[in-house]
Design a protein around this motif. Structure first.
Motif, PDB file in Angstrom:
ATOM      1  N   GLY A  91     -30.807  38.326 -66.280  1.00 36.38           N
ATOM      2  CA  GLY A  91     -31.733  38.708 -67.615  1.00 36.38           C
ATOM      3  C   GLY A  91     -32.051  39.925 -67.965  1.00 36.38           C
ATOM      4  N   GLY A  93     -34.717  43.167 -68.121  1.00 35.91           N
ATOM      5  CA  GLY A  93     -35.929  42.683 -67.163  1.00 35.91           C
ATOM      6  C   GLY A  93     -36.416  41.913 -65.740  1.00 35.91           C
ATOM      7  N   TYR A  94     -35.434  41.153 -65.936  1.00 37.12           N
ATOM      8  CA  TYR A  94     -36.007  40.206 -64.457  1.00 37.12           C
ATOM      9  C   TYR A  94     -35.270  40.612 -63.553  1.00 37.12           C
ATOM     10  CZ  TYR A  94     -36.140  35.762 -68.266  1.00 37.12           C
ATOM     11  OH  TYR A  94     -36.420  34.925 -69.248  1.00 37.12           O
ATOM     12  N   GLN A 106     -40.589  38.813 -61.871  1.00 34.02           N
ATOM     13  CA  GLN A 106     -41.078  39.296 -62.630  1.00 34.02           C
ATOM     14  C   GLN A 106     -39.973  38.108 -64.046  1.00 34.02           C
ATOM     15  OE1 GLN A 106     -40.568  43.284 -62.669  1.00 34.02           O
ATOM     16  NE2 GLN A 106     -42.635  43.908 -62.506  1.00 34.02           N
ATOM     17  N   GLY A 108     -40.093  37.891 -67.058  1.00 36.22           N
ATOM     18  CA  GLY A 108     -40.200  37.674 -68.891  1.00 36.22           C
ATOM     19  C   GLY A 108     -42.078  37.007 -68.856  1.00 36.22           C
ATOM     20  N   ARG A 152     -37.982  30.064 -63.968  1.00 33.76           N
ATOM     21  CA  ARG A 152     -37.263  30.116 -64.958  1.00 33.76           C
ATOM     22  C   ARG A 152     -35.503  30.183 -64.438  1.00 33.76           C
ATOM     23  NH1 ARG A 152     -39.023  31.745 -70.058  1.00 33.76           N
ATOM     24  NH2 ARG A 152     -40.482  33.300 -69.327  1.00 33.76           N
ATOM     25  N   LYS A 160     -29.494  33.301 -69.358  1.00 38.48           N
ATOM     26  CA  LYS A 160     -31.021  34.451 -68.334  1.00 38.48           C
ATOM     27  C   LYS A 160     -31.637  32.985 -67.496  1.00 38.48           C
ATOM     28  CE  LYS A 160     -33.577  36.577 -71.543  1.00 38.48           C
ATOM     29  NZ  LYS A 160     -33.917  36.652 -72.518  1.00 38.48           N
TER      30      LYS A 160
END
Length: 177
Positions: A91, A93-94, A106, A108, A152, A160
């Motif tokens: 993903g 920004g993950y 991190q 999201g 997540r 993602k």
């Protein structure tokens, strides 16, 4: 009849095993573990093997026989080699990073998720998108990996999220015009 239970468990080189009543203890280079076998299963240490047999011919005793043998085998492997689970993050920004012994994720959210591992578990991030969970107890290693994945889990549309290494995510088709 349990096919797994019939096979005796070999004690690996470098591991010392003791059986005291229903408690099987293993000491090895990685540490020490024990497993308390159910009363319906008999455990005997013979030479360099541990034999597991059901106490009687009841269905309950036979159902616990194979599981008890597998648990004994797992503690031997754990104190000798240890266990490892790898997780992958997908993903934009993950990412993951280490903050001392804690894992900072991190994923999201509006905040970073900080995961503190239990005693006996070591977390590592060789890359920002990979997490490695290691320890000597197979159950705890799997539980920690599942807890990290739970923050997540992978979603089916873009894939993602956090998934196990080698896990195949079945993708769904998106909206059509």
């Amino acid at each position: 009849m349990s096919r797994i239970g019939k096979k005796p468990v070999q004690v690996p080189a470098g591991v010392t095993a003791t059986v005291e009543g229903q408690k099987v203890t293993a000491k090895g280079p990685k540490g020490e573990l024990f497993f308390v076998v159910n009363d319906e299963v008999i455990v005997k240490l013979e030479e360099n093997t541990v034999a597991v047999t059901p106490a009687n011919d009841s269905k309950d005793a036979r159902s616990k026989w194979g599981m008890s043998r597998t648990m004994v085998e797992n503690i031997f492997k754990g104190v000798k080699d240890g266990y490892e689970k790898k997780l992958e993050i997908n993903g934009v920004g993950y990412r993951a990073s280490m903050q001392g012994k804690n894992l900072q994720l991190q994923l999201g959210f509006s905040h970073d998720v900080v995961y503190e591992p239990p005693a006996g578990i070591t977390l590592a991030c060789p890359k920002p998108t990979e997490i490695s969970v290691t320890g000597i107890d197979k159950q705890i290693v799997g539980q920690v990996a599942a807890e990290i994945r739970e923050y997540r889990g992978p979603e089916p549309y873009k894939g993602k999220g956090v998934k196990y290494a080698g896990e195949r995510i079945i993708r769904k088709e998106g909206k059509k015009k």
